[in-house]
Scaffold this active site. Structure first.
Site, PDB file in Angstrom:
ATOM      1  CB  SER A  51     -22.106  19.859 -18.083  1.00 58.26           C
ATOM      2  OG  SER A  51     -21.250  19.908 -16.942  1.00 58.26           O
ATOM      3  CG  HIS A  95     -19.589  14.759 -14.392  1.00 59.58           C
ATOM      4  ND1 HIS A  95     -19.305  15.541 -15.477  1.00 59.58           N
ATOM      5  CD2 HIS A  95     -20.014  15.601 -13.416  1.00 59.58           C
ATOM      6  CE1 HIS A  95     -19.549  16.805 -15.188  1.00 59.58           C
ATOM      7  NE2 HIS A  95     -19.974  16.874 -13.940  1.00 59.58           N
ATOM      8  N   GLY A 427     -10.321  -5.945  -1.665  1.00 58.83           N
ATOM      9  CA  GLY A 427     -11.172  -5.900  -0.472  1.00 58.83           C
ATOM     10  C   GLY A 427     -12.080  -4.681  -0.409  1.00 58.83           C
TER      11      GLY A 427
HETATM   12  N1  TZD Z   1     -15.678   0.133   3.219  1.00 57.40           N
HETATM   13  C1  TZD Z   1     -15.223  -0.353   2.065  1.00 57.40           C
HETATM   14  C2  TZD Z   1     -15.430   0.417   0.784  1.00 57.40           C
HETATM   15  N2  TZD Z   1     -14.570  -1.523   1.995  1.00 57.40           N
HETATM   16  C3  TZD Z   1     -14.356  -2.217   3.133  1.00 57.40           C
HETATM   17  N3  TZD Z   1     -13.669  -3.364   3.037  1.00 57.40           N
HETATM   18  C4  TZD Z   1     -14.868  -1.764   4.380  1.00 57.40           C
HETATM   19  C5  TZD Z   1     -15.523  -0.567   4.356  1.00 57.40           C
HETATM   20  C6  TZD Z   1     -14.639  -2.507   5.684  1.00 57.40           C
HETATM   21  N4  TZD Z   1     -15.346  -3.796   5.747  1.00 57.40           N
HETATM   22  C7  TZD Z   1     -14.697  -4.975   5.494  1.00 57.40           C
HETATM   23  O1  TZD Z   1     -13.526  -5.096   5.147  1.00 57.40           O
HETATM   24  S1  TZD Z   1     -15.744  -6.301   5.704  1.00 57.40           S
HETATM   25  C8  TZD Z   1     -17.039  -5.313   6.171  1.00 57.40           C
HETATM   26  C9  TZD Z   1     -16.657  -3.975   6.138  1.00 57.40           C
HETATM   27  C10 TZD Z   1     -17.573  -2.870   6.467  1.00 57.40           C
HETATM   28  C11 TZD Z   1     -18.337  -5.906   6.573  1.00 57.40           C
HETATM   29  C12 TZD Z   1     -19.161  -6.375   5.442  1.00 57.40           C
HETATM   30  O2  TZD Z   1     -20.360  -6.855   5.965  1.00 57.40           O
HETATM   31  P1  TZD Z   1     -21.326  -7.784   5.184  1.00 57.40           P
HETATM   32  O3  TZD Z   1     -20.727  -9.236   5.323  1.00 57.40           O
HETATM   33  O4  TZD Z   1     -22.649  -7.714   5.844  1.00 57.40           O
HETATM   34  O5  TZD Z   1     -21.297  -7.465   3.740  1.00 57.40           O
HETATM   35  P2  TZD Z   1     -20.444 -10.111   6.623  1.00 57.40           P
HETATM   36  O6  TZD Z   1     -20.449 -11.515   6.124  1.00 57.40           O
HETATM   37  O7  TZD Z   1     -21.511  -9.847   7.636  1.00 57.40           O
HETATM   38  O8  TZD Z   1     -19.096  -9.743   7.109  1.00 57.40           O
END
Ligand code: TZD
Ligand code: CA
Length: 551
Positions: A51, A95, A427
């Site tokens: 809004s 928003h 990250g």
């Molecule tokens: N939440 C957010 C917003 N950012 C983050 N970096 C994380 C949680 C923590 N996190 C990491 O730093 S790597 C990861 C998480 C949850 C796993 C990602 O898993 P994926 O890849 O399946 O995308 P891989 O190759 O299996 O690690």
């Protein structure tokens, strides 16, 4: 269509405009603001409306386009990809506080990658803010800090176009970065201040180059070094300075490492001087740079670490010189000398002024072996990257959010052209799908391939809807290993056991894709993946390829 141009002419030709504020009603804050956005080429608006934003979006001019994201993390990610790939500011409309909050995870990446974003959010009407009605952005300018360079709520309706102008210039002054404006929704119909049109004529430039003495000193140190090394980071690519980095490396015969966790690719990975990406731990970096007496780090902080690996910052006897566009990066480094300057201009000057040396050429990096031992039922990650390397066009652009396979990617993918690689600089997950969309919108002549983990893909899965609706032909390769692989690796590094919440089984990505209107294909063999990729590349539609991979 706004009528700002006509109104401005009328305002200019009316001698009474400046002396009689009532006359300025001919130009509204709304018209003046759209004229300013148009003048800066900000005619793509990434948003999700509420809004508070409707009065800004009313009578939407036909030369603007609105890219709707279904969640603000997607909105911000798309704008981030668009800004990075165009190397120009991008405009975001969120928003109120709730929309801003949803976007803030993505802002951690945007500020770390120096993405010039003008983030706006609608505010309640001025007369009610103090009573905190629904959807008030309380203490609006505090909310996004410290994830923006500047945050502000205009002091009056007439201050809105000026504040927008400030936001645009500030976002694009070095170091580039996101800025935030909270705008009360009753401001748009108010009359603009006299001479508001002069804002559109302003230009602001912030290029800085090192002094002659600083440059001469650096050239002399390089020339005198016994075994110098170049570490290049994302801002070399952001500054479109790859050509100068190559010229400098070749003249000085410098081995080239990519800075740890680099969010862009600053140097062709196919170049014989390319050594690989540095790991993000102190001890490992020192070990790999052992023997170098001069470490020249350009376009990256010294250094962006991840895992805590106690050790020396740099090998004994080495000196660091860092050329960065960011005074904060320069000041916070624990070691070395820094020069804050324009990356492209400085690299070009260094490349021209450095003498050709006859050092022995850098070692040739060993090529990764291709003799995979496939395991049935799923692919090895290295098979996925080798198939991508063999099948995708040589100028393909990769958006990487497959966290546990980043090392394999850098080892195996040929990243030849500038602007070929994007990675979340801070990250923060939720980056891959929307950034792939933003980059693909910015680069319609190249194909964008998002390489995304099954865990990461969920944070911004609704981006698939925008891909389908806007027919953005990005290809999403989802590496499905059923787990948060990088966290399993990290648990080993930290030597922690029995941690809950690390597996994500039971997600059907093809069904999710279909639900949002994107074609989904599943592959669990090398052949199947290669065929799916070839077919996706032949088409002009978004496609999601779910590849089952071994953890
Ligand atoms: N939440 C957010 C917003 N950012 C983050 N970096 C994380 C949680 C923590 N996190 C990491 O730093 S790597 C990861 C998480 C949850 C796993 C990602 O898993 P994926 O890849 O399946 O995308 P891989 O190759 O299996 O690690
Ligand atoms: Ca995974």
């Amino acid at each position: 269509m706004t009528t700002f141009g006509e109104s401005t002419e009328a305002a200019k030709s009316s001698p009474s405009t400046d002396s009689n504020p009532g006359q300025a009603a001919m130009t509204s804050v709304h018209s003046a603001s759209y004229a300013l956005l148009r003048r800066h080429g900000l005619t793509t608006i990434f948003g999700n409306p509420g809004s508070n934003e409707l009065p800004f979006l009313k009578n939407f001019p036909s030369d603007f386009r609105y890219i709707l994201g279904l969640h603000e993390g997607v909105v911000l990610g798309m704008a981030d990809g668009f800004a990075q790939a165009t190397r120009r500011p991008a405009f975001v409309n969120l928003h109120a506080a709730a929309g801003t909050g949803n976007a803030m995870g993505a802002m951690t990446n945007a500020i770390a990658s120096h993405s010039p974003l003008i983030i706006t959010a609608g505010q309640q009407v001025r007369g009610m803010i103090g009573m905190e009605p629904m959807l008030t952005n309380v203490d609006a300018s505090l909310l996004p800090r410290p994830l923006v360079k500047w945050s502000y709520e205009p002091a009056s309706p007439q201050d809105v176009p000026r504040a927008l102008s400030q936001a645009i210039h500030l976002a694009s002054l070095p170091p580039n970065g996101p800025v935030y404006l909270s705008i009360p929704y009753d401001d748009w119909d108010a009359p603009a201040a006299p001479q508001t049109h002069l804002l559109a004529e302003r230009s602001v430039t912030g290029e800085t180059v090192p002094t002659r003495q600083t440059l001469d000193d650096l050239v002399a140190r390089l020339e005198g070094a016994r075994n110098p090394v170049l570490v290049l980071g994302p801002d070399v690519d952001a500054a479109a300075a790859q050509h100068a980095a190559i010229a400098l490396a070749e003249k000085q015969r410098l081995p080239v490492w990519i800075a740890p966790s680099s969010a862009r690719c600053p140097f062709p990975t196919t170049h014989p001087f390319f050594q690989g990406i540095l790991p993000a731990g102190m001890a490992s970096i020192s070990r790999l740079l052992e023997g170098h007496d001069l470490i020249l780090v350009i376009g990256a902080p010294v250094f962006r670490y991840h895992q805590f690996e106690p050790g020396r910052f740099i090998p004994d006897g080495a000196t660091v010189f860092n050329i960065t566009c960011d005074p904060q990066e320069a000041a916070r480094a624990p070691v070395g000398n820094a020069i804050v300057a324009d990356i492209r201009r400085t690299l070009e000057m260094l490349a021209v002024e450095s003498p050709i040396v006859d050092r022995s050429p850098p070692r040739i990096r060993p090529r990764p072996a291709r003799d995979h031992h496939p395991k049935p039922g799923a692919l090895l990650p290295q098979e996925v990257f080798d198939i991508l390397a063999d099948t995708a066009p040589s100028d393909a652009i990769y958006v990487n959010e497959s966290t546990s396979t980043t090392g394999i990617l850098w080892e195996r993918l040929p990243l030849r052209e500038p602007g070929s690689y994007y990675f979340p600089a801070a990250g923060g997950l939720g980056f891959g799908i929307p950034v792939a969309l933003g980059v693909q919108l910015a680069c319609p002549d190249r194909r964008v391939i998002g390489v995304i983990g099954d865990g990461s893909a969920n944070f911004s899965i609704t981006g698939l809807w925008t891909a389908a609706q806007e027919r953005i032909p990005a290809i999403f390769v989802i590496l499905n290993n059923g787990t948060y692989g990088a966290l399993r690796w990290f648990a080993d590094v930290l030597e922690v056991k029995d941690v809950p919440g690390l597996d994500v089984p039971g997600i059907d990505f093809c069904a999710l894709a279909q639900g949002y209107g994107v074609r989904g294909v599943r592959a669990n063999t090398a052949r199947g993946f290669q065929d799916a990729l070839t077919e996706a590349l032949a088409g002009q539609e978004p496609v999601l390829i779910e590849v089952l991979t071994h953890a």
